[in-house]
Design an enzyme around this catalytic site. Structure first.
Site, PDB file in Angstrom:
ATOM      1  N   SER A 154     -64.357 -14.789  89.278  1.00 38.77           N
ATOM      2  CA  SER A 154     -63.377 -14.083  90.243  1.00 38.77           C
ATOM      3  C   SER A 154     -64.244 -14.360  91.552  1.00 38.77           C
ATOM      4  O   SER A 154     -65.413 -14.436  91.341  1.00 38.77           O
ATOM      5  CB  SER A 154     -63.598 -12.737  89.959  1.00 38.77           C
ATOM      6  OG  SER A 154     -62.967 -11.933  91.195  1.00 38.77           O
ATOM      7  N   TYR A 185     -67.081  -3.894  87.687  1.00 45.18           N
ATOM      8  CA  TYR A 185     -66.323  -5.054  87.257  1.00 45.18           C
ATOM      9  C   TYR A 185     -66.733  -6.545  87.957  1.00 45.18           C
ATOM     10  O   TYR A 185     -66.999  -7.321  87.031  1.00 45.18           O
ATOM     11  CB  TYR A 185     -64.949  -4.793  87.936  1.00 45.18           C
ATOM     12  CG  TYR A 185     -63.989  -6.055  87.785  1.00 45.18           C
ATOM     13  CD1 TYR A 185     -63.559  -6.644  86.559  1.00 45.18           C
ATOM     14  CD2 TYR A 185     -63.711  -7.067  88.911  1.00 45.18           C
ATOM     15  CE1 TYR A 185     -62.982  -7.869  86.603  1.00 45.18           C
ATOM     16  CE2 TYR A 185     -62.910  -8.275  88.856  1.00 45.18           C
ATOM     17  CZ  TYR A 185     -62.467  -8.646  87.590  1.00 45.18           C
ATOM     18  OH  TYR A 185     -61.828  -9.710  87.450  1.00 45.18           O
ATOM     19  N   LYS A 237     -68.546  -9.677  85.620  1.00 44.53           N
ATOM     20  CA  LYS A 237     -68.133 -11.211  85.715  1.00 44.53           C
ATOM     21  C   LYS A 237     -69.533 -11.936  86.019  1.00 44.53           C
ATOM     22  O   LYS A 237     -69.734 -12.901  85.442  1.00 44.53           O
ATOM     23  CB  LYS A 237     -67.156 -11.467  86.766  1.00 44.53           C
ATOM     24  CG  LYS A 237     -65.865 -10.951  86.684  1.00 44.53           C
ATOM     25  CD  LYS A 237     -65.153 -11.575  85.481  1.00 44.53           C
ATOM     26  CE  LYS A 237     -63.808 -11.165  85.094  1.00 44.53           C
ATOM     27  NZ  LYS A 237     -63.214 -11.696  83.940  1.00 44.53           N
TER      28      LYS A 237
HETATM   29  P1  NAD Z   1     -54.209  -8.966  82.454  1.00 41.47           P
HETATM   30  O1  NAD Z   1     -54.601  -7.601  82.309  1.00 41.47           O
HETATM   31  O2  NAD Z   1     -52.995  -9.087  82.860  1.00 41.47           O
HETATM   32  O3  NAD Z   1     -54.593  -9.643  81.392  1.00 41.47           O
HETATM   33  C1  NAD Z   1     -55.785  -9.668  80.594  1.00 41.47           C
HETATM   34  C2  NAD Z   1     -55.354  -9.543  79.012  1.00 41.47           C
HETATM   35  O4  NAD Z   1     -56.481  -9.305  78.161  1.00 41.47           O
HETATM   36  C3  NAD Z   1     -54.352  -8.537  78.737  1.00 41.47           C
HETATM   37  O5  NAD Z   1     -53.133  -9.028  78.266  1.00 41.47           O
HETATM   38  C4  NAD Z   1     -55.117  -7.411  77.726  1.00 41.47           C
HETATM   39  O6  NAD Z   1     -54.423  -6.928  77.084  1.00 41.47           O
HETATM   40  C5  NAD Z   1     -56.131  -8.294  77.252  1.00 41.47           C
HETATM   41  N1  NAD Z   1     -57.421  -7.816  76.801  1.00 41.47           N
HETATM   42  C6  NAD Z   1     -58.329  -7.091  77.709  1.00 41.47           C
HETATM   43  N2  NAD Z   1     -59.587  -6.597  76.790  1.00 41.47           N
HETATM   44  C7  NAD Z   1     -59.003  -7.168  75.408  1.00 41.47           C
HETATM   45  C8  NAD Z   1     -59.963  -7.157  74.434  1.00 41.47           C
HETATM   46  N3  NAD Z   1     -61.180  -6.521  74.286  1.00 41.47           N
HETATM   47  N4  NAD Z   1     -59.426  -8.075  73.440  1.00 41.47           N
HETATM   48  C9  NAD Z   1     -58.309  -8.573  73.395  1.00 41.47           C
HETATM   49  N5  NAD Z   1     -57.589  -8.465  74.442  1.00 41.47           N
HETATM   50  C10 NAD Z   1     -58.047  -7.866  75.579  1.00 41.47           C
HETATM   51  O7  NAD Z   1     -54.872  -9.531  83.734  1.00 41.47           O
HETATM   52  P2  NAD Z   1     -55.069 -10.952  84.516  1.00 41.47           P
HETATM   53  O8  NAD Z   1     -54.427 -10.756  85.810  1.00 41.47           O
HETATM   54  O9  NAD Z   1     -54.124 -11.868  83.805  1.00 41.47           O
HETATM   55  O10 NAD Z   1     -56.516 -11.418  84.355  1.00 41.47           O
HETATM   56  C11 NAD Z   1     -56.930 -12.265  83.330  1.00 41.47           C
HETATM   57  C12 NAD Z   1     -58.555 -12.605  83.928  1.00 41.47           C
HETATM   58  O11 NAD Z   1     -58.644 -13.112  85.040  1.00 41.47           O
HETATM   59  C13 NAD Z   1     -59.301 -11.374  83.318  1.00 41.47           C
HETATM   60  O12 NAD Z   1     -60.432 -11.536  82.809  1.00 41.47           O
HETATM   61  C14 NAD Z   1     -59.597 -10.872  84.958  1.00 41.47           C
HETATM   62  O13 NAD Z   1     -60.998 -10.235  85.163  1.00 41.47           O
HETATM   63  C15 NAD Z   1     -59.680 -12.286  85.474  1.00 41.47           C
HETATM   64  N6  NAD Z   1     -59.301 -12.372  86.949  1.00 41.47           N
HETATM   65  C16 NAD Z   1     -57.957 -12.068  87.611  1.00 41.47           C
HETATM   66  C17 NAD Z   1     -57.723 -11.636  88.780  1.00 41.47           C
HETATM   67  C18 NAD Z   1     -56.706 -11.067  89.347  1.00 41.47           C
HETATM   68  O14 NAD Z   1     -56.570 -10.597  90.252  1.00 41.47           O
HETATM   69  N7  NAD Z   1     -55.452 -11.041  88.565  1.00 41.47           N
HETATM   70  C19 NAD Z   1     -58.660 -12.240  89.920  1.00 41.47           C
HETATM   71  C20 NAD Z   1     -59.747 -12.884  89.275  1.00 41.47           C
HETATM   72  C21 NAD Z   1     -59.966 -12.940  88.051  1.00 41.47           C
HETATM   73  C1  WQD Z   2     -55.645  -7.450  98.947  1.00 41.85           C
HETATM   74  C2  WQD Z   2     -55.623  -7.014 100.638  1.00 41.85           C
HETATM   75  C3  WQD Z   2     -56.486  -4.736 100.818  1.00 41.85           C
HETATM   76  C4  WQD Z   2     -53.420  -2.929  98.576  1.00 41.85           C
HETATM   77  C5  WQD Z   2     -58.947  -7.548  94.196  1.00 41.85           C
HETATM   78  C6  WQD Z   2     -60.037  -7.598  93.344  1.00 41.85           C
HETATM   79  C7  WQD Z   2     -60.776  -8.876  93.092  1.00 41.85           C
HETATM   80  C8  WQD Z   2     -59.768  -9.877  92.366  1.00 41.85           C
HETATM   81  C9  WQD Z   2     -58.515  -9.758  92.909  1.00 41.85           C
HETATM   82  C10 WQD Z   2     -60.044  -9.644  90.203  1.00 41.85           C
HETATM   83  C11 WQD Z   2     -56.735  -6.256 101.137  1.00 41.85           C
HETATM   84  C12 WQD Z   2     -55.084  -4.933 101.256  1.00 41.85           C
HETATM   85  C13 WQD Z   2     -54.116  -3.821  99.170  1.00 41.85           C
HETATM   86  C14 WQD Z   2     -52.629  -2.115  99.186  1.00 41.85           C
HETATM   87  C15 WQD Z   2     -53.483  -2.888 101.213  1.00 41.85           C
HETATM   88  N1  WQD Z   2     -59.289  -9.321  90.900  1.00 41.85           N
HETATM   89  N2  WQD Z   2     -54.124  -3.608 100.484  1.00 41.85           N
HETATM   90  N3  WQD Z   2     -52.582  -1.869 100.685  1.00 41.85           N
HETATM   91  O1  WQD Z   2     -58.951  -6.468  96.817  1.00 41.85           O
HETATM   92  O2  WQD Z   2     -58.848  -8.598  97.673  1.00 41.85           O
HETATM   93  O3  WQD Z   2     -59.210  -8.197  95.366  1.00 41.85           O
HETATM   94  O4  WQD Z   2     -57.786  -8.555  93.203  1.00 41.85           O
HETATM   95  O5  WQD Z   2     -61.201 -10.331  89.879  1.00 41.85           O
HETATM   96  O6  WQD Z   2     -61.887  -8.766  92.257  1.00 41.85           O
HETATM   97  O7  WQD Z   2     -61.116  -6.754  94.240  1.00 41.85           O
HETATM   98  O8  WQD Z   2     -57.108  -7.616  96.248  1.00 41.85           O
HETATM   99  O9  WQD Z   2     -54.546  -7.069  96.392  1.00 41.85           O
HETATM  100  O10 WQD Z   2     -56.192  -5.108  96.199  1.00 41.85           O
HETATM  101  O11 WQD Z   2     -56.062  -6.323  98.257  1.00 41.85           O
HETATM  102  O12 WQD Z   2     -53.628  -2.833 102.718  1.00 41.85           O
HETATM  103  O13 WQD Z   2     -51.940  -1.001  98.821  1.00 41.85           O
HETATM  104  O14 WQD Z   2     -54.633  -6.039 100.715  1.00 41.85           O
HETATM  105  O15 WQD Z   2     -57.210  -4.045 101.692  1.00 41.85           O
HETATM  106  O16 WQD Z   2     -57.220  -6.449 102.362  1.00 41.85           O
HETATM  107  P1  WQD Z   2     -58.512  -7.545  96.572  1.00 41.85           P
HETATM  108  P2  WQD Z   2     -55.969  -6.555  96.695  1.00 41.85           P
END
Ligand code: NAD
Ligand code: WQD
Length: 337
Positions: A124, A148, A152
């Site tokens: 991330s 979190y 990572k």
């Molecule tokens: P999500 O929660 O929709 O998907 C994650 C999946 O993993 C879920 O289906 C959950 O049931 C499963 N899971 C969690 N723990 C588990 C375990 N111990 N065993 C088996 N399954 C398990 O999330 P997503 O948005 O699809 O994210 C996928 C990956 O990408 C995550 O690792 C997340 O940290 C990373 N990521 C997400 C974002 C984002 O903003 N969505 C940004 C950066 C990184």
């Molecule tokens: C985006 C912008 C908020 C909600 C997060 C995690 C990051 C990654 C992606 C997993 C910001 C603003 C948000 C609301 C708002 N996830 N906001 N009102 O914080 O950039 O990233 O998700 O790895 O680790 O931190 O994403 O969508 O929460 O926020 O004004 O109700 O929207 O302040 O500027 P963020 P976000």
């Protein structure tokens, strides 16, 4: 030979499974469904006319993983399974380390025992902490500001040690920026539990009438209009990046790290306006105090992925807004609709 997708029932995982199936790959999903719905797998089948093999199992359950690895031959693993809510991670940090760090550890042990050494890991942009400048390149210093993010970073470092110990591993650390949007079919998309933490599901739930109004967290940042700026990337572009990463690993890449973003930052108000335009709805909002831990601006320099993976984001802000809206309108209560 198949590809194992952990967390494949989730948001990014399900979109990636669609792209893998479309490319003709055999896909096996392991997901414990702690943050996803089994209907997502039915929907993937509906889109692709092919069903991935699915095991409901926890990646920390070593015996369950061994059983999966004994039934299938894998070329590679794409590892999405993990917990991702920043706020929650500050209240139950051990659960986050257990799931994200210990889960990856068990997965890698089982992979090593079965000679499967190609791994794509969901990292991330959060690993950059509060960057000193933007756009962010992969060589920037890393530093987490919450459990979190730290989970990572620990996994990134653990995988680095693993690679150093055994160069037969090929590992891609993909640092996603802000994934949004949904599949064009409107059949799969993001389905957060409870009140969304992230901006886009919050906006679409206000637009569809599920939530009353958006709180805009701060309008006094040093940005184009004072609201926070992020690099929103369409989840289908992101999914395609994983296929490019797999191809890179097949070519014996070693340990590689890529930003997956568009390189373009948009403010909260710019996002809100884009969603008002595509939905034809007025999205009520109020300016609220800054959210603790938020930074002013975060966007990528995605040129390394372009050079080395031949990948770049192709979908624009209108696509992101239209596709998120189509998913939300067709599924006002997510997969449970
Ligand atoms: P999500 O929660 O929709 O998907 C994650 C999946 O993993 C879920 O289906 C959950 O049931 C499963 N899971 C969690 N723990 C588990 C375990 N111990 N065993 C088996 N399954 C398990 O999330 P997503 O948005 O699809 O994210 C996928 C990956 O990408 C995550 O690792 C997340 O940290 C990373 N990521 C997400 C974002 C984002 O903003 N969505 C940004 C950066 C990184
Ligand atoms: C985006 C912008 C908020 C909600 C997060 C995690 C990051 C990654 C992606 C997993 C910001 C603003 C948000 C609301 C708002 N996830 N906001 N009102 O914080 O950039 O990233 O998700 O790895 O680790 O931190 O994403 O969508 O929460 O926020 O004004 O109700 O929207 O302040 O500027 P963020 P976000």
């Amino acid at each position: 030979m198949a590809i194992l997708v952990t967390g494949g029932a989730g948001y990014i995982g399900s979109h990636t499974v669609v792209e893998l199936l479309a490319q003709g790959e055999d896909v096996v999903i392991v997901d414990n469904l702690c943050n996803s719905h089994p209907v997502s797998i039915d929907r993937v089948e509906q889109i692709c006319q092919r069903r991935p093999i699915f095991y409901q199992a926890d990646i920390r359950d070593k015996n369950a993983l061994i059983e999966v690895f004994s039934k299938h031959s894998f070329t590679s693993v794409i590892h999405f399974a993990g917990l991702k809510a920043v706020g929650e991670s500050t209240t139950i940090p051990l659960h986050y380390y257990q799931n994200n760090v210990a889960g990856t550890l068990v997965l890698c042990e089982v992979m090593a025992e079965h000679g499967v050494k190609n791994l794509v890991f969901s990292s991330s942009a959060t690993v950059y902490g509060d960057p000193h400048t933007v756009p962010i390149v992969e060589s920037f210093p890393t530093g987490a500001t919450n459990p979190y993010g730290r989970s990572k970073l620990i996994v990134e470092e653990m995988l680095g040690d693993l690679y150093k110990s055994d160069n037969e591993w090929n590992i891609a650390l993909l640092r996603y920026f802000n994934p949004v949007g949904a599949h064009k079919s409107g059949l799969i998309g993001e389905d957060p539990n409870g009140i969304p933490n992230n901006l886009i599901p919050y906006i679409t739930q206000v637009a569809v009438g599920r939530l009353a109004q958006l709180s805009v967290f701060g309008d006094d940042y040093n940005t184009v209009d004072g609201t926070g700026v992020r690099d929103y990337i369409h989840v289908v572009d992101l999914a395609k990046g994983h296929l490019k990463a797999l191809a890179k690993l097949d070519a014996k890449a070693g340990l590689v790290t890529y930003n997956l973003g568009t390189g373009q930052g948009y403010s909260v108000l710019e996002m809100l306006n884009a969603f008002e335009k595509v939905s034809g709805k007025t999205i009520a909002y109020q300016i609220s105090p800054r959210r603790p831990g938020d930074i002013a601006a975060c966007y990528s320099d995605p040129s390394l992925a372009k050079q080395e993976l031949n990948w770049q984001a192709e979908l624009n802000l209108d696509d992101m807004a239209e596709d998120s809206w189509r998913w939300q309108q067709g599924n006002p209560n997510g997969f449970a609709s």
